[in-house]
Structures are given as C-alpha cells and as structure tokens.
Design an enzyme around this catalytic site. Structure first.
Site, short mmCIF file in Angstrom:
data_model
loop_
_atom_site.label_atom_id
_atom_site.label_comp_id
_atom_site.label_asym_id
_atom_site.label_seq_id
_atom_site.Cartn_x
_atom_site.Cartn_y
_atom_site.Cartn_z
N GLU A 294 0.89 -1.17 0.00
CA GLU A 294 0.00 0.00 0.00
C GLU A 294 0.92 1.21 0.00
OE1 GLU A 294 -1.56 3.22 0.71
OE2 GLU A 294 -1.73 2.55 2.79
N CYS A 328 -2.49 8.31 4.12
CA CYS A 328 -2.54 7.97 2.70
C CYS A 328 -3.93 8.21 2.14
CB CYS A 328 -2.11 6.53 2.48
SG CYS A 328 -2.96 5.33 3.51
#
Length: 525
Positions: A294, A328
C-alpha cells in the site's frame, strides 16, 4: 457468521471511541501520559529473536516530533547476523505454527483484544509521543487495532473451513488453504499500531510466522503490541521483532531467500523498489515471493452543484487536516463544479481557520508533521512556481516558541491547474488544493487524472450522479457524501488501485487469501 467453528462468537461490533469531552475521560488520558512518561520515557528497548530479548550493535534515538529536543526512548540496531538468526528462528517456528489449531489462533486474538481494551489510553499516549497524533487520532487508531483483533479472530475461523467444489461421483474432493512461510511486515510511522498489526495478523491468522519491522520513528507502538500478543498466548517465536538501519533491514530483508512474502505499507518509491527486488529469485530460494503493498494516494473530493455544501466542507476539512494531512487516505484535492466552487472554498477556509495548532499531548487540533525535514520539503514545494495557483490560507510554518518540530500551517490553494505537481503528487502534509470543474462529469475525469487510486469522496444528492460515480471513480475506497478518511476494520476493506498499491484489502473478507496458498485433494473411493 453461521459456520460451526465461529458459532460461539458474538456478532461483531466496532470498538467505540473515547469521549474526551467528558472531563473524567480527559483526566484519565492525562494520567496515562504521566504514567508513560514515568515508565517508558528514557528506556532502551530490545530486539526479540527466537522469543528472547537481545541487544544490537548500538541504539537509535526516538524523538518526540512535537518537540524534537526530547528523546523519548531508544531502540536497538540489529546486525546482519541477527537478521539471519531471526529468519532462521521464524522458519523453525513456522514448522509448528503452520499446524496450529485455528481455534487457538482466534482465542489468542480475542484475549489480545481484551488486553488492549484495558490499556487503550496508555497506547494512545505512547503513539502521541512517537508520531504526534492528538488524542482523538491516536484513540481512533488504537480502537481500530481492537477491531483488527476481533475481525481476524473471525476471519481465521472462516478461512479454516476451505471452500466447496463441484462434486465427482467417484471421488471425495476438498479445497483448503495452507500458509506460505515467513512473512516480513514492513510498516510506516503514520499508523504505527493498526497498520503493522493488520499485516501481521493477516500472516499469523493464516498460520505464517512474522518478521516485524516497525518504522524507526515509531517502534514502541509496535513493540508494545507484540508483547501484548505474547501476553495473550501467542508463542514467543512466532514474531521476530527487529529494529535498525536500512543497510541491514532494507534490501537484505527483502532479498533474503528465506522470506516467503513481504507485506509493506509506505511510500511509492520504497514500495516499487520492494516489488522489483522481490521479483528476483535469490540463490537457494524455492518460490516466487509474494508482495502486498500500500503506497499512498492523491485523494480527491468531488463536490457537485446539488451537494450539501456544509456537509462537504466539514468532511473536506476533517479529511484534509486530521493528523496534519499525514494519511494515505487524506483529502488533498477538492474538485468542485464551478457554480458552487467559491461558496465551498469560503466555507472550507472558514472552518480551517478554527483549527488550533499546538502540542498533540495537549490535544491540539493540528500538531507537527513527523520531521522537520518533512516540513522543509513541504515548504520547498509550496515555494515553487505554481502558475495559476493562488494561496488562500497558510503557506507558512506555525510559531512554536522554543519548541522544535515541523509545524506547518494548514494551507489551502485555489485555481490549481490539473497539470501542476500540487494536483498530481502526494505531499503528505496539511496542504489542500481547489480546482474548478465545468461539470460533474468533468469533475470525475479530473479526479481520475492521477497515478494513484486509493480513496475518494463524492458529494451529490442526485441518485443518477451517485450511480455514475460508483462506476467511474477509479479508486479502491469510494465514499459517498462523507469524508474519505476513517476506514473501519471489518467494514471498509482498505486498499487502492494504480500506484496506490496491490489492492490487498486489509480488514476485508478476502485479505487472508493473500497470505495463503490453495491445495486441492482428490481421493478416489
């Protein structure tokens, strides 16, 4: 869940957040800070290899990002020899743990959830001192960690059932799942509890063993979680806890032929490097390494002309400036239809002005970014020529008096061109851009104009537009009429498209599959 193994579990419920507006709860959190300062600050913590505590070749200071003059604790620097022994210990432990009873694993996770509930305020305080989250942000993450334990307990049992296959008249055929081996979990500093825990639980729940490498900025949040798992009954050799420098725990960890899988969360550059290096078969390696990654986002909020502007403005501010934009999933781009653009910008700016900067330990709305060098990088980016971009708010650093740290003011820029780096590149700080769209269709096109595809928000009251957004917005997590941060384990399976990563959806019903391999057994009658 109705299968036999999980029938005894109560229905899952998300862990509630603490109400810090209650004076008694706030006093308890302050007491937890005092306790952590008395019991943890100034200590040096060990490596854990083969279940035993070890010293390294030296130590690394962990500083308080809210005042970088303060060293809060120290952690060991592992040696190459210790990395080798850690891999060997993980391989040896795998030969037993791979055959452990799924009920045993689930029971350990359930006990760990109860232990963490009793220590949440302590874990909040540790996290705040390591990475600068305020009380609410830290509490939300620790609550998510409790949820992880509960979710993975249930997922362990569900995946242990295998899957049905179409029958044969003269054979008994089964399809079930087996673990892979040693999994290296490499985690970031911005979610030092929930992210490494989610990756590690995925591995352990599937029957793998783990090399747990936390970010050097936030190792204590991880260390305490590992020790909590041991206290809950996890055999001490199932996790090897390693801290240290990149020359030992960077490429050598990824390249090691004894590592079967790498689970990574962090920057795009590092994620791409891991993906590339892991593809090479090393001497003595008997498998193709699996990688889940990720790697961030450039997350848009699209606001249509028919949207609830007040709700959109609140969601944007919460998603853009919560934890100083260091998520994020943080909203970094607002793309609004031209007819409501100026009204929305005005409302977002007014709400942002109400945010109070200061010490996270005092529960300020806006604390520092993680490093002073991160603040310098953000300021350099803002200082560059951005053509049509217009500074609306911020663009400077907060005055902190004698404190040292990366205190960047919440910053809003309008009239940002879609070709500008401000629109295209992940900044990872409290910086929000506004761009006009000619129509809601144009807004969706602009939102998709990105290498990333992690989260997005879409605000509209029109069912037809919402239906189109569901199909056309190219992200792994789409939120309709709500902010694009705050994914809940077990409900909002989290992972993105494109350069946001491999789309391994942590907290979701298929996450364990990434940590497993499939075996079909056919027995002739």
């Amino acid at each position: 869940m109705t299968d036999t193994l999980s029938a005894g579990l109560l229905p899952f419920e998300h862990e509630p957040y603490h109400r810090f507006s209650d004076p008694a709860v706030a006093d308890a959190q302050r007491a937890a800070f005092r306790q952590v300062r008395e019991t943890h600050v100034g200590r040096t913590f060990p490596l854990i290899i083969g279940g035993q505590e070890e010293q390294g070749s030296g130590t690394t200071d962990v500083v308080n990002p809210a005042d970088t003059r303060e060293v809060v604790w120290r952690f060991q620097n592992a040696t190459p020899e210790q990395l080798e022994r850690a891999v060997q210990a993980a391989q040896a432990a795998f030969e037993d743990w791979r055959f452990s009873d799924p009920l045993q694993r689930a029971s350990i996770f359930k006990r760990a959830a109860d232990l963490l509930r009793a220590r949440r305020l302590e874990f909040n305080a540790v996290m705040t001192l390591e990475n600068g989250k305020n009380w609410a942000e830290a509490d939300g993450e620790v609550a998510e960690s409790v949820d992880h334990f509960e979710v993975f307990a249930r997922e362990t049992l569900r995946w242990a059932q295998g899957k049905p296959v179409y029958p044969m008249p003269d054979e008994h055929v089964t399809m079930h799942y087996e673990p892979l081996g040693v999994v290296a979990c490499i985690s970031p500093w911005n979610f030092p509890s929930a992210i490494p825990l989610g990756m590690a639980l995925g591995a352990i729940a599937a029957g793998n063993t783990v090399l747990w490498k936390p970010a050097p900025e936030t190792p204590l949040s991880s260390y305490l979680m590992v020790e909590l798992l041991f206290q809950a009954g996890l055999p001490r050799n199932v996790i090897q806890f390693l801290t240290g420098t990149n020359d030992v725990l960077g490429d050598p960890l990824v390249d090691h032929p004894g590592v079967r899988m790498i689970a990574f969360t962090g920057s795009r550059a590092v994620g791409c490097r891991i993906y590339e290096r892991a593809a090479k078969v090393q001497p003595g390696q008997k498998w193709l390494k699996r990688v889940i990654a990720e790697m961030g986002g450039k997350d848009p909020t699209v606001v249509c002309a028919d949207a609830d502007i007040d709700a959109a403005a609140l969601g944007i501010v919460q998603a853009a400036f919560g934890y100083s934009g260091q998520k994020c999933s943080a909203c970094s781009r607002v793309i609004a239809e031209a007819s409501i653009h100026d009204e929305l910008l005005e409302k977002v700016t007014a709400l942002t002005r109400t945010l109070k900067g200061g010490l996270p330990e005092d529960n300020a709305d806006l604390g520092p970014v993680i490093h002073e060098r991160s603040a310098a990088r953000i300021m350099d980016m803002l200082a560059a020529d951005h053509g049509s971009a217009r500074l609306v708010l911020g663009g400077d650093q907060q005055d902190t008096g004698e404190r040292t740290g990366g205190y960047v003011s919440p910053t809003i820029l309008a009239d940002v061109d879609p070709r500008d780096p401000l629109f295209q590149e992940e900044i990872f700080g409290p910086v929000l851009t506004f761009t006009r769209a000619d129509s809601w269709e144009h807004a969706i096109a602009l939102a998709n104009d990105s290498d990333y595809g992690l989260t997005a928000s879409f605000y509209s009251r029109d069912p037809a537009k919402i239906a189109a957004a569901r199909q056309r917005l190219h992200v792994g997590n789409l939120y309709i009429n709500r902010k694009c941060t705050g994914a809940l384990s077990g409900t909002h399976a989290f992972g993105g498209y494109g350069m946001s990563g491999t789309n391994a959806k942590v907290g979701g019903p298929d996450y364990l599959f990434w940590f497993l391999q499939t075996k079909t057994v056919a027995q002739r009658y």
